[in-house]
Scaffold this motif. Sequence first.
Motif, PDB file in Angstrom:
ATOM      1  N   ARG A 175       0.745  -1.357   0.041  1.00  0.00           N
ATOM      2  CA  ARG A 175      -0.037  -0.052  -0.070  1.00  0.00           C
ATOM      3  C   ARG A 175       0.841   1.248   0.073  1.00  0.00           C
ATOM      4  O   ARG A 175       2.043   1.325   0.405  1.00  0.00           O
ATOM      5  N   TRP A 176       0.146   2.410  -0.736  1.00  0.00           N
ATOM      6  CA  TRP A 176       1.246   3.403  -0.642  1.00  0.00           C
ATOM      7  C   TRP A 176       1.714   3.961   0.658  1.00  0.00           C
ATOM      8  O   TRP A 176       2.400   4.844   0.683  1.00  0.00           O
ATOM      9  N   SER A 177       1.095   3.594   1.823  1.00  0.00           N
ATOM     10  CA  SER A 177       1.124   4.257   2.848  1.00  0.00           C
ATOM     11  C   SER A 177       2.220   3.503   3.791  1.00  0.00           C
ATOM     12  O   SER A 177       2.574   3.864   4.934  1.00  0.00           O
ATOM     13  N   VAL A 178       2.630   2.299   3.410  1.00  0.00           N
ATOM     14  CA  VAL A 178       3.261   1.475   4.171  1.00  0.00           C
ATOM     15  C   VAL A 178       4.990   1.932   4.369  1.00  0.00           C
ATOM     16  O   VAL A 178       5.259   2.379   3.265  1.00  0.00           O
ATOM     17  N   PHE A 179       5.525   1.904   5.594  1.00  0.00           N
ATOM     18  CA  PHE A 179       6.845   2.266   5.484  1.00  0.00           C
ATOM     19  C   PHE A 179       7.568   1.236   6.428  1.00  0.00           C
ATOM     20  O   PHE A 179       8.429   1.931   7.614  1.00  0.00           O
ATOM     21  N   TRP A 180       7.426   0.190   6.651  1.00  0.00           N
ATOM     22  CA  TRP A 180       7.957  -0.854   7.477  1.00  0.00           C
ATOM     23  C   TRP A 180       9.610  -0.498   7.521  1.00  0.00           C
ATOM     24  O   TRP A 180      10.109  -0.425   8.726  1.00  0.00           O
ATOM     25  N   GLY A 181      10.074  -0.591   6.288  1.00  0.00           N
ATOM     26  CA  GLY A 181      11.601  -0.536   6.344  1.00  0.00           C
ATOM     27  C   GLY A 181      12.097   0.778   7.149  1.00  0.00           C
ATOM     28  O   GLY A 181      13.248   0.759   7.662  1.00  0.00           O
ATOM     29  N   MET A 182      11.154   1.779   7.224  1.00  0.00           N
ATOM     30  CA  MET A 182      11.923   3.034   8.203  1.00  0.00           C
ATOM     31  C   MET A 182      11.768   2.917   9.525  1.00  0.00           C
ATOM     32  O   MET A 182      12.403   3.692  10.260  1.00  0.00           O
ATOM     33  N   THR A 183      11.150   1.804  10.322  1.00  0.00           N
ATOM     34  CA  THR A 183      10.928   1.420  11.598  1.00  0.00           C
ATOM     35  C   THR A 183      11.672   0.249  12.156  1.00  0.00           C
ATOM     36  O   THR A 183      11.717   0.291  13.171  1.00  0.00           O
ATOM     37  N   GLY A 184      12.372  -0.201  11.150  1.00  0.00           N
ATOM     38  CA  GLY A 184      13.037  -1.568  11.849  1.00  0.00           C
ATOM     39  C   GLY A 184      13.782  -2.529  10.623  1.00  0.00           C
ATOM     40  O   GLY A 184      13.369  -2.186   9.549  1.00  0.00           O
ATOM     41  N   ASN A 185      14.321  -3.457  11.126  1.00  0.00           N
ATOM     42  CA  ASN A 185      14.778  -4.254  10.086  1.00  0.00           C
ATOM     43  C   ASN A 185      13.786  -5.510   9.932  1.00  0.00           C
ATOM     44  O   ASN A 185      13.529  -6.433  10.772  1.00  0.00           O
ATOM     45  N   VAL A 186      12.910  -5.574   8.653  1.00  0.00           N
ATOM     46  CA  VAL A 186      11.975  -6.316   8.488  1.00  0.00           C
ATOM     47  C   VAL A 186      12.136  -7.829   8.603  1.00  0.00           C
ATOM     48  O   VAL A 186      11.338  -8.225   9.404  1.00  0.00           O
ATOM     49  N   CYS A 187      13.428  -8.061   8.297  1.00  0.00           N
ATOM     50  CA  CYS A 187      13.704  -9.535   8.475  1.00  0.00           C
ATOM     51  C   CYS A 187      13.831  -9.975   9.815  1.00  0.00           C
ATOM     52  O   CYS A 187      13.430 -11.056  10.200  1.00  0.00           O
TER      53      CYS A 187
END
Lengths: 327, 136, 272, 285
Positions: free
Chosen positions: A132-144
């Motif tokens: 989704r356009w609003s998603v920014f998981w990568g900015m707040t942590g290490n997704v893996c």
Amino acid sequence: MKLLPKSGVAGFIKELSKTREVVAPVSDGESYAVFKSVAPGETPIIDGSRFILSPRSWFMPGYEVLFETKDGEIVDKTPETKAYATIGLYLADAHALEVFDRVFLDGDKPDPYYNARRADNAIFALVPAKKRWSVFWGMTGNVCDWKKACDVVMYDLGSEFVMEPMTDRGAELTKSLADADDSKKAAADALLARYDEGEVDVKAIGERLMWDNPKWEEVSRKCVACGVCTYGCPSCSCFDMRDDLKCGGAERYRCLDSCQHADFTLMGSGYNPRPGRMPRTRQRLLHKFKYQPEQFGMIGCVGCGRCVELCPVGIDIRKIVGGKETK
Amino acid sequence: MSEYNPKILAVLCNWCSYAGADLAGSSRMHYPTNVRILRVPCSGRVDPMFVLKAFKSGFDGVIVLGCHPGDCHYAKGNYYTRRRIPLLKNLLANLGVPEERFHFEWVSASEGARFAELVTEFTAALKELPPMGKMI
Amino acid sequence: MNPYKPMLAKIEKITVETPDTKTFKVVFTDPEDAANFDYKPGQFQQVSVFGVGECTFCLTSSPTMKGYIEFSAKKVGVVTSALHEAEEGDIIGIRAPLGNHFPTDEWKGKNLLFAGGGIGMAPMRSVLNYCLAHKEDYGKITVIYGSRTPADLSYKYEYDEWRKGADVYLTVDAGDDSWTGRVGHVPGYLKELAPSSENTVAVTCGPPIMIKFVLQELKALGFEDENIYTTLEMKMKCGIGKCGRCNIGSKFVCVDGPVFNYKEIADLPQEF
Amino acid sequence: MTDKLREEAKRVLREGIAEMVIGWAEGSAEFKTTPFFAFTEEDCDRLVWNTACVNNLAKYLTDYPKEKKIALCVKPCDSASVNVLIAENKVLRENIYVIGLACGGVIDPIKAADAGTCELSDATAKYACLHCVHDKPEVADIVLGEAERKLTPAGEDMPPFEERRKYWEKEFDKCVRCYACRQVCPNCYCEQCFADRTDPKWTSRKPTAGESWMFHAVRVMHMAGRCVGCGECERVCPKSIPVEKLSREMAKYVKDIYDYTAGMGEKPLLGTYKDEDYDAGVHEE
């Protein structure tokens, strides 16, 4: 890794519900999907076709009775611990549960109400096909790293899910599924990589979000203090405890509350340490990006983007944290 | 099973309708015991919240009585009420509360008989309907 | 153990302190609760009036007073109003002890200075009585206490007891016909008395404006930040660091507080 | 259109007609705009006007003292909100410079995001726009642009009487009492809302269907003759409860019996009366 074709989802859930109560996003009116216990025959919405509201609504219900008084005795209303399986929450939401765990379960006084729903809960986290356009998981942590919070990670590859078990419990629950080949594994990794964009620098964020930054006034000017950001948030955990009279006694319940409300910190004397919208906006952001890292070393925001999408006045947390609105 | 006895809240203006109810009592007129009377200084004091809260808490019917237009002790309180009440009725209808459950009328201090008659009719009408049931 | 579940307690005695403040002496109804209950001076509790709500009070009794606990409530909101309507024998709920406490062990061998105003005496009474009961561990104890009017002075019935082990100085903002003591504010009295800051710990509680000027005087007398203690106040609901409203910066007043020294407070955002 | 708006905003600041211009600026996505406060002519270059300008900016007027000179960009519904505030003496007409914009409807950002387009159509439009018939602001110092209403008007949407109680019970059961509907409403400006009062306790904070029924019903009553139908409450509801439906019916009824439209009258509806008002207290024998 295992493979679950989308046509097999209903069967998989039916199988799962023999041993566990299945919780998944289901339709709620016209536009959203909310987390509820799935009734037999009901189809969860996990294909990304709907905006899924945060699973907080299930882990921390709109209200729950803590205890009642009856005949001069206190009747504890702690729910029984049951075996649950939560399916279809985003990977970020699964990480948000780790934040909840720090708040509710750490320390010498764990929260029994939350624990009853969390203790035996198999988490099937979803990595949606469409970001989704609003998603920014990568900015707040290490997704893996977030995968560790799940029992099974489900990668949506369009017509099927690649299921990656992360725990023994997850492996047990998915053992009946077919194995995935290497090309599917690669596709799953590529999908996750798309979410891992952006950088995390807690220190830099902390410096940008200074307590006395004059820009707070500007950021909060358009805020209308509606609190939708907090109600939509998967990691906001603040609650209120109140009493109601009922026939033959009283009950204490807790309900969701928001730091954006004027009466959140209003004391009986009439004094309010956070009187305006500016200190309240600042509190929300600093709580997630500064105070929680200081308290337990974890950013409180998981980048799910729901507040970005739901905010009625278009305040974009990404811009504030990224320094574009507070530079 | 005992007979269904609707609970009725009667909000009465101190100067006319309450005196009317008083007259009904002192003249030994008979009227059903289902009403609970709430005395307010003027029908203009009747906040729609009172009525909504009554329904929310499980009253089966609400009746609001005030001075006739022109007779208000405070000159014009009941004119404001007159404007408000139809809107409240409309809201209740849109919420699915039948209009028989809410009654608004003018009763003066001398209309004790009218008061007794009204309450009797209203109670009878409510008995035709199922109980309101408390909203939880 | 459910941290949200209060213990039942009976109101034994209600003492009217001032026109708007009452002190409640309560005893746990369950003997087991009473036996297990222990606390340190400075800790607080959540008092439930069932059906009305819960409210935060400091324990104003001292751990040296066995078998009961006391708290003082000023009538301001719904819960405190309900408490003021309560009668002796009524049952309330108590979740205690919560929060940290005054470091009375660290203070051993030092002189103590207490400067309080109005209802601010409530948290200080606990530690004051504790220290008086262990008089041999501490040096000179000085109490400066002021209020708006003589009627607003709390715990009058204990002053004689305090005077046995401490120097007690009283002052009021405005006296009345019966008042023969000093008239004036606490900071001014402090300046006049000029207690030595050497080997001394100061504890101050009261209205924010009083604290501000008391601090100035203490600084002028040479007190270091880490030797000045106070208790902070924020709205609280859960009392166990979960509901998220009493934080000042990354500290929760309910878990990391309510007792702070000024060195710690200086590091926090100025939000209280 | 955006250019004209910017020109006008610059003129307003340059000539000292207002100290600031409240308008919309580009948001994080093409279907999102965000309220924007322009203090300098340079700021004005960030103002935009398009179908994503969904916010009712009249909300911000009550944040500032009455004496402050403010220029406000409004759509037709927003201008009605401004007029309600003027009638209720919350803002002074002479201190507000209203830049009206002709409007043929705006989009709902979440619907538009799901549809993947910000083209205005029946599918992407904000629901309230389907009920709106205005294309020009009533109260404005200047009206910019032309607009044509192309949306298909929505029909009657209130369920039949027998189903209503069930219907609302189901809808209000979803409510989490975040009060976003109240906060976003330009005409909900009470310093203390009845729902926040602890004594008397009109409604418990517990989000049950009954308590939420009380909250929403009282809110409709408080908005009677004041709700202009901008639909912001409905749009922001995180549970997509059709909050405005009741107010919309109320507005129709008010029009019927008092011939009054919110935001068009000079006096508040319930603050006045007429001798010849419809008399609900007279019952035919």
